[in-house]
Design a protein around this motif. Structure first.
Motif, PDB file in Angstrom:
ATOM      1  N   LEU A 273      12.752 -12.633  11.541  1.00  0.00           N
ATOM      2  CA  LEU A 273      13.539 -11.652  12.287  1.00  0.00           C
ATOM      3  C   LEU A 273      12.757 -10.408  12.680  1.00  0.00           C
ATOM      4  O   LEU A 273      13.233  -9.606  13.475  1.00  0.00           O
ATOM      5  N   GLY A 274      11.572 -10.224  12.105  1.00  0.00           N
ATOM      6  CA  GLY A 274      10.783  -9.051  12.460  1.00  0.00           C
ATOM      7  C   GLY A 274       9.927  -8.578  11.312  1.00  0.00           C
ATOM      8  O   GLY A 274      10.052  -9.051  10.175  1.00  0.00           O
ATOM      9  N   ARG A 275       9.045  -7.631  11.628  1.00  0.00           N
ATOM     10  CA  ARG A 275       8.128  -7.046  10.649  1.00  0.00           C
ATOM     11  C   ARG A 275       8.685  -5.698  10.221  1.00  0.00           C
ATOM     12  O   ARG A 275       8.875  -4.796  11.055  1.00  0.00           O
ATOM     13  N   CYS A 276       8.981  -5.558   8.944  1.00  0.00           N
ATOM     14  CA  CYS A 276       9.555  -4.317   8.414  1.00  0.00           C
ATOM     15  C   CYS A 276       8.475  -3.489   7.737  1.00  0.00           C
ATOM     16  O   CYS A 276       7.681  -4.015   6.950  1.00  0.00           O
ATOM     17  N   THR A 277       8.427  -2.212   8.046  1.00  0.00           N
ATOM     18  CA  THR A 277       7.517  -1.292   7.366  1.00  0.00           C
ATOM     19  C   THR A 277       8.347  -0.265   6.609  1.00  0.00           C
ATOM     20  O   THR A 277       9.344   0.251   7.114  1.00  0.00           O
TER      21      THR A 277
ATOM     22  N   ALA B 112       0.877  -1.169   0.000  1.00  0.00           N
ATOM     23  CA  ALA B 112       0.000   0.000   0.000  1.00  0.00           C
ATOM     24  C   ALA B 112       0.915   1.221   0.000  1.00  0.00           C
ATOM     25  O   ALA B 112       2.082   1.135  -0.377  1.00  0.00           O
ATOM     26  N   GLU B 113       0.380   2.373   0.403  1.00  0.00           N
ATOM     27  CA  GLU B 113       1.225   3.566   0.468  1.00  0.00           C
ATOM     28  C   GLU B 113       2.396   3.345   1.419  1.00  0.00           C
ATOM     29  O   GLU B 113       3.507   3.805   1.194  1.00  0.00           O
ATOM     30  N   VAL B 114       2.153   2.626   2.528  1.00  0.00           N
ATOM     31  CA  VAL B 114       3.223   2.133   3.397  1.00  0.00           C
ATOM     32  C   VAL B 114       3.165   0.617   3.323  1.00  0.00           C
ATOM     33  O   VAL B 114       2.158   0.008   3.675  1.00  0.00           O
ATOM     34  N   GLN B 115       4.239  -0.011   2.811  1.00  0.00           N
ATOM     35  CA  GLN B 115       4.213  -1.459   2.678  1.00  0.00           C
ATOM     36  C   GLN B 115       4.847  -2.123   3.888  1.00  0.00           C
ATOM     37  O   GLN B 115       5.669  -1.527   4.597  1.00  0.00           O
ATOM     38  N   ALA B 116       4.452  -3.342   4.136  1.00  0.00           N
ATOM     39  CA  ALA B 116       4.965  -4.093   5.277  1.00  0.00           C
ATOM     40  C   ALA B 116       5.247  -5.522   4.848  1.00  0.00           C
ATOM     41  O   ALA B 116       4.583  -6.066   3.955  1.00  0.00           O
ATOM     42  N   PHE B 117       6.262  -6.144   5.478  1.00  0.00           N
ATOM     43  CA  PHE B 117       6.594  -7.525   5.163  1.00  0.00           C
ATOM     44  C   PHE B 117       7.436  -8.104   6.297  1.00  0.00           C
ATOM     45  O   PHE B 117       8.102  -7.379   7.048  1.00  0.00           O
TER      46      PHE B 117
ATOM     47  N   LEU C  89       8.375   3.337   1.211  1.00  0.00           N
ATOM     48  CA  LEU C  89       8.636   3.196  -0.211  1.00  0.00           C
ATOM     49  C   LEU C  89       7.901   1.967  -0.737  1.00  0.00           C
ATOM     50  O   LEU C  89       7.964   0.899  -0.138  1.00  0.00           O
ATOM     51  N   ALA C  90       7.235   2.127  -1.858  1.00  0.00           N
ATOM     52  CA  ALA C  90       6.464   1.026  -2.434  1.00  0.00           C
ATOM     53  C   ALA C  90       7.325   0.207  -3.378  1.00  0.00           C
ATOM     54  O   ALA C  90       8.388   0.618  -3.811  1.00  0.00           O
ATOM     55  N   GLY C  91       6.838  -0.999  -3.685  1.00  0.00           N
ATOM     56  CA  GLY C  91       7.434  -1.791  -4.735  1.00  0.00           C
ATOM     57  C   GLY C  91       8.324  -2.920  -4.260  1.00  0.00           C
ATOM     58  O   GLY C  91       8.990  -2.826  -3.229  1.00  0.00           O
TER      59      GLY C  91
ATOM     60  N   ALA D 209       1.344   0.418  -7.138  1.00  0.00           N
ATOM     61  CA  ALA D 209       1.033  -0.208  -5.852  1.00  0.00           C
ATOM     62  C   ALA D 209       0.510   0.812  -4.856  1.00  0.00           C
ATOM     63  O   ALA D 209      -0.307   0.481  -3.991  1.00  0.00           O
ATOM     64  N   GLN D 210       0.956   2.065  -4.983  1.00  0.00           N
ATOM     65  CA  GLN D 210       0.510   3.123  -4.070  1.00  0.00           C
ATOM     66  C   GLN D 210      -0.864   3.647  -4.423  1.00  0.00           C
ATOM     67  O   GLN D 210      -1.697   3.889  -3.542  1.00  0.00           O
ATOM     68  N   VAL D 211      -1.115   3.861  -5.730  1.00  0.00           N
ATOM     69  CA  VAL D 211      -2.302   4.624  -6.131  1.00  0.00           C
ATOM     70  C   VAL D 211      -3.445   3.751  -6.628  1.00  0.00           C
ATOM     71  O   VAL D 211      -4.530   4.263  -6.927  1.00  0.00           O
ATOM     72  N   GLY D 212      -3.215   2.445  -6.738  1.00  0.00           N
ATOM     73  CA  GLY D 212      -4.282   1.559  -7.175  1.00  0.00           C
ATOM     74  C   GLY D 212      -4.744   1.846  -8.582  1.00  0.00           C
ATOM     75  O   GLY D 212      -3.939   1.929  -9.514  1.00  0.00           O
ATOM     76  N   ALA D 213      -6.048   2.038  -8.760  1.00  0.00           N
ATOM     77  CA  ALA D 213      -6.626   2.202 -10.093  1.00  0.00           C
ATOM     78  C   ALA D 213      -6.558   3.628 -10.616  1.00  0.00           C
ATOM     79  O   ALA D 213      -6.980   3.894 -11.752  1.00  0.00           O
TER      80      ALA D 213
END
Length: 451
Positions: free
Chosen positions: A257-261, A243-248, A264-266, A335-339
């Motif tokens: 090892l942890g959840r990174c936010t 999304a505008e802020v991605q997480a993984f 930056l998209a992509g 990925a940030q702006v959708g449609a």
């Protein structure tokens, strides 16, 4: 070269510099650092009588100042050699190499070390927003450098990065580029092999495990520890939310090892982050610390940088110029702006693009954009040697090409509507097109609102 000048100034030297067509943000940084800028390469600059002329790879034989330096027997060296001898010696050097992602990964790595209290030095080919400068000497033992494969100087045709001798090296990816100096991908692979040969046995090579060209490079010889990313047996991302802020989730082999936010998209920025975390670990920063630092990473100027909004239209600036970078940048914005509509505005200005080595790949790299506006100078130093309109023809009515910036600005302003995203991509100043677009959009909105 601008970052190098700042490092020399920080070391106490008096520094002047000359170039043609200096443009922001580097010109602003240099003036703020008290570095005098001289437009052009007049031979009279020899009268400055410096201790040494530091020569960038833009300078060729026939350059008036360079000819005067040679005739006078004045001392000169290359930028990379000066950095290697006077800045990097005795430091823990972390070098980031690859066709794409060097600037962002270098900025991430410098910020991780800063967040961990290591006060690193750095020399980066862009302006990290967490620091607002592209270079500093740093008080700590670590130095992060963006390691470019382009040649060093007209008198030294080796890649710049052979002068750096890193302890930690990141190899992000490798594909054909710089068609003006490399005949093919194999020639670039040889230069990367030379870089790997310069890494000590107690060093670490952080490598994109999914990249076949890098696999061939390391098969020719590897003397340091190898750590893979973007590979199931190495560092990789899982449970991705874009999304505008991605997480993984950051995974090393099978260990979470942890959840990174990231702001930056992509996918490419996830890869950049994984590489930076693995490189920082080698320098003593725990992955948990690195993950926490990246939550505060603000990005790099000219990497999907929002330049402003007018009439409900957002205008971005990005340095993308290679087809792969163009495709990943458009995908990141999508990925940030959708449609929402994306209007891509492209200046194919790099030497590789001007030679036409990549023009057949342009339509595919821009396929995810809703409208495409291409600009190519018809005459002058940045003129294209091929037909831009013909190259963009597979995109049909979605694409237009222009030889004048005013006509391009008018066309974009006429096509844009509230909610659109205008993505400007160039590795040059592009004639200040970002500001001109914002002004044109505001003027068009004002004209429509007038009674």
């Amino acid at each position: 070269m601008g970052g190098l000048a700042q490092l020399a100034r920080c070391a106490g030297h008096r520094v002047t510099g000359c170039d043609a067509q200096v443009y922001p943000p580097m010109s602003e940084q240099l003036r703020a650092a008290g570095i005098d800028l001289i437009e052009g390469f007049d031979a009279q600059q020899l009268a400055l009588a410096p201790d040494v002329f530091v020569v960038g790879n833009v300078v060729t034989r026939g350059n008036p100042l360079m000819e005067a330096i040679l005739e006078a027997g004045a001392p000169f060296t290359s930028g990379p050699q000066w950095v290697g001898q006077h800045v990097l010696r005795g430091r823990w050097v972390l070098a980031v190499a690859g066709t794409h992602g060097k600037t962002t990964t270098s900025a991430m790595l410098a910020w991780i070390l800063e967040h961990a209290g290591r006060a690193p030095g750095f020399l980066i080919g862009g302006v990290p927003q967490n620091f607002d400068v592209s270079a500093r000497h740093g008080a700590g033992d670590c130095f992060v450098i963006e390691a470019d494969e382009y040649d060093t100087a007209f008198f030294d045709k080796r890649s710049k990065f052979v002068h750096y001798f890193p302890r930690t090296a990141v190899l992000n990816n490798l594909e054909f580029d710089h068609a003006d100096i490399f005949a093919d991908l194999a020639a670039i692979e040889t230069q990367f092999h030379h870089l790997v040969r310069c890494i000590a046995r107690n060093g670490r090579v952080v490598v994109n495990g999914a990249d076949a060209a890098l696999g061939r490079v390391l098969a020719r010889g590897l003397w340091a520890e190898r750590v893979d990313f973007d590979a199931p047996a190495g560092w990789h991302a899982l449970e991705v939310e874009e999304a505008e802020v991605q997480a993984f989730d950051v995974i090393r082999a099978s260990e979470r090892l942890g959840r990174c936010t990231l702001r930056l998209a992509g996918r490419h920025n996830r890869s950049n982050a994984l590489a930076a975390i693995a490189a920082a670990e080698h320098a003593g920063v725990a992955p948990a610390q690195a993950i926490a630092a990246l939550a505060q990473f603000e990005g790099v100027r000219r990497r999907l940088e929002v330049r402003g909004e007018a009439a409900g239209v957002t205008v971005y600036d990005d340095f993308a110029h290679h087809p792969t970078a163009i495709e990943t940048t458009v995908a990141g914005l999508r990925a940030q702006v959708g449609a929402a509509r994306i209007l891509a505005v492209l200046e194919p200005r790099s030497n590789t693009m001007k030679l036409g080595a990549m023009n057949a790949r342009l339509p595919g790299s821009l396929a995810s954009a809703d409208l495409v506006f291409g600009y190519g100078e018809r005459t002058g130093r940045n003129a294209l040697g091929w037909d831009l309109a013909q190259a963009l023809a597979p995109l049909g009515a979605r694409a237009q090409s222009f030889g004048e910036i005013d006509a391009l600005v008018d066309a974009v302003a006429a096509a844009a509507r509230p909610g659109d995203h205008v993505l400007v991509m160039s590795n040059g100043g592009f004639g200040g097109v970002h500001v001109r677009l914002l002004e044109a959009l505001a003027a068009a909105a004002a004209a429509q609102a007038a009674p």
